[in-house]
Design a protein around this motif. Sequence first.
Motif, PDB file in Angstrom:
ATOM      1  N   THR A 400     120.275  43.243  84.354  1.00 36.99           N
ATOM      2  CA  THR A 400     118.851  43.508  84.615  1.00 36.99           C
ATOM      3  C   THR A 400     118.643  44.602  85.653  1.00 36.99           C
ATOM      4  O   THR A 400     117.512  44.901  86.013  1.00 36.99           O
ATOM      5  N   SER A 401     119.730  45.201  86.134  1.00 36.21           N
ATOM      6  CA  SER A 401     119.585  46.257  87.141  1.00 36.21           C
ATOM      7  C   SER A 401     120.895  47.003  87.260  1.00 36.21           C
ATOM      8  O   SER A 401     121.899  46.645  86.629  1.00 36.21           O
ATOM      9  N   ARG A 403     123.923  49.885  87.304  1.00 35.74           N
ATOM     10  CA  ARG A 403     124.603  50.700  86.304  1.00 35.74           C
ATOM     11  C   ARG A 403     125.810  49.937  85.781  1.00 35.74           C
ATOM     12  O   ARG A 403     126.464  49.222  86.547  1.00 35.74           O
ATOM     13  N   VAL A 472     125.119  52.768  81.044  1.00 34.51           N
ATOM     14  CA  VAL A 472     123.701  52.432  81.175  1.00 34.51           C
ATOM     15  C   VAL A 472     123.304  52.530  82.644  1.00 34.51           C
ATOM     16  O   VAL A 472     123.961  51.944  83.509  1.00 34.51           O
ATOM     17  N   TYR A 474     120.165  51.350  84.431  1.00 38.47           N
ATOM     18  CA  TYR A 474     118.968  50.537  84.152  1.00 38.47           C
ATOM     19  C   TYR A 474     117.734  51.132  84.817  1.00 38.47           C
ATOM     20  O   TYR A 474     116.674  51.253  84.190  1.00 38.47           O
ATOM     21  N   PHE A 498     113.192  49.778  80.369  1.00 36.90           N
ATOM     22  CA  PHE A 498     113.880  48.523  80.124  1.00 36.90           C
ATOM     23  C   PHE A 498     113.117  47.361  80.742  1.00 36.90           C
ATOM     24  O   PHE A 498     112.603  47.467  81.860  1.00 36.90           O
ATOM     25  N   LYS A 501     116.801  41.379  80.262  1.00 35.77           N
ATOM     26  CA  LYS A 501     118.239  41.617  80.248  1.00 35.77           C
ATOM     27  C   LYS A 501     118.640  42.521  79.094  1.00 35.77           C
ATOM     28  O   LYS A 501     118.088  42.449  78.003  1.00 35.77           O
ATOM     29  N   LEU A 502     119.634  43.382  79.383  1.00 34.16           N
ATOM     30  CA  LEU A 502     120.262  44.205  78.357  1.00 34.16           C
ATOM     31  C   LEU A 502     121.655  43.664  78.098  1.00 34.16           C
ATOM     32  O   LEU A 502     122.386  43.336  79.037  1.00 34.16           O
TER      33      LEU A 502
END
Length: 526
Positions: A400-401, A403, A472, A474, A498, A501-502
């Motif tokens: 959620t945050s 890199r 990624v 974020y 975003f 969650k990813l």
Amino acid sequence: MAAASCLLTEDQFLCSICLDVFTDPVTLPCGHNFCRNCITQHWDINVPCQCPNCKRFFNMRPELRVNTFISEMAAQFRQSAQQKASSSSSEQQAAKPGEVPCDVCTGTKLKALKSCLVCLTSYCETHLEPHLTVSGLKRHQLIDPVENLEDRMCTKHDKLLELFCKTDQTCVCMLCSVLDHKTHDVVPLEEKYEGERTELEKTEDETQQMTQKRRLKIQEIKRSVELSEEVADREIAEGVQVFTAVKESVERSQAEFIKTIKEQQRTTEKQAEDFIKELEQEISELEKRSSEVEQLSHSEGYFHLIRKLFSHSFYFHTAPPTKDLTEVSIRPPSYAGSVMRALNQLEEMLSEQIKKLLEAQLKKVQQYAVDVTLDPDIVHLRPTQSNDACRCVLSEQGFTSGRFYFEVQVKKWVRWTVGVTRESSMKRQITLSPNNGYWTVCFTRRGECYAPTDQSVRLSLKSKPKKVGVFVNYKEGLVSFYDVDTATLIYSFTGCSFTGKLYPFFSPCPNNGVKIHTTEMGCVLQ
């Protein structure tokens, strides 16, 4: 007189009507003393005449005569009080702007110590003393000094506003509470004050916390700017270094190219100089022979000519050696392809430097590598750009945050899709696109690579990737895909927004409904 005054109490010098030191004190037949004006005004209002203290009635208004003894004692007491007040005032502070002044002080107003809700007057320390010593005044209600005490009185009933009506949200007196507000929710003003003060303290604490959070956020932003500046300076330094190297390479290639052309030109010039030198030597020999022939041609008589010719037979009948002029020529060197050869060498050199730069960039994002486990139990159906049924797998971990970076082995799969997705996007069958929560790249059976968006972007690759790296960021909304073996950038999604969650995402499409295991996927996640 002074000794006698010391035996008297301060109460004996105060008029019970004005509660101040006697002025022109008079004695009634009952023996009680009052200020002349006070008792006169009292009797003017109240009929019949009656002593305010003992309540004795008088049929006729008594003749009022000043009590000289009490008058002298009161004058002495007043003088003593003034001296005491003067002495005390030197120790007390004058009221400053914003502070409540004493209403009794004349001249310099001293700072009030208390306010009386009965007298509606504010007193300094000296003038407050009677309220602390006189029995009648002790019953008065004192509060911290406030201005405009009249505002504390009910304009309707002339009573102290000591209650609060919650229903009408206003201050009321005792009479208001039993008359106009008898059915309302009324509480003591002090209770309301305590409640409001508690709320204000709570609000103040919350405000201070919010202020502190914002100060911390400002520090965080400033620190982020500093870090960003450091990163920018570092990137600029690295970029300048790279472009300086490229510039130097170009300049070296240009210098080498010019040097080669000039060397070829110098060779041509040297060859021409040699030819010219030989031809000039031949011209000199030929001119010498021509001169001798001309001399012979002018000899007198045939006898002399024949004799000279035969005496020089070897010279005239054998021509001096000369070059075949058809073989003597200077052809400018061919420069065709020189520029192309120089550019090809430069391209090879730049390609090597670009490859090193890309490898360095890839190493930077690889420092954010995370351990990711692809759970074989988290398998979902989802549609692809075609009509084939396709199964997908998510990682157990979501982000959620910050890199993060991970790599996936794809060399054994003919078709595949790799990237990141929102968990909510896997709950339903939808088309791949960032708007639907998918940031991916796909490789087709025909060897085509594209980034699924509302309008899919076809990607040009020199070779089929064997291992794909996904990075990624974020916060910055960045998703980048790399060919790990060639250290080249495949594609980047930028400016993404975003939420939630990813999850790392992979799909070996199509798989004919076979359950995907982590080992079968060949995922190498660092």
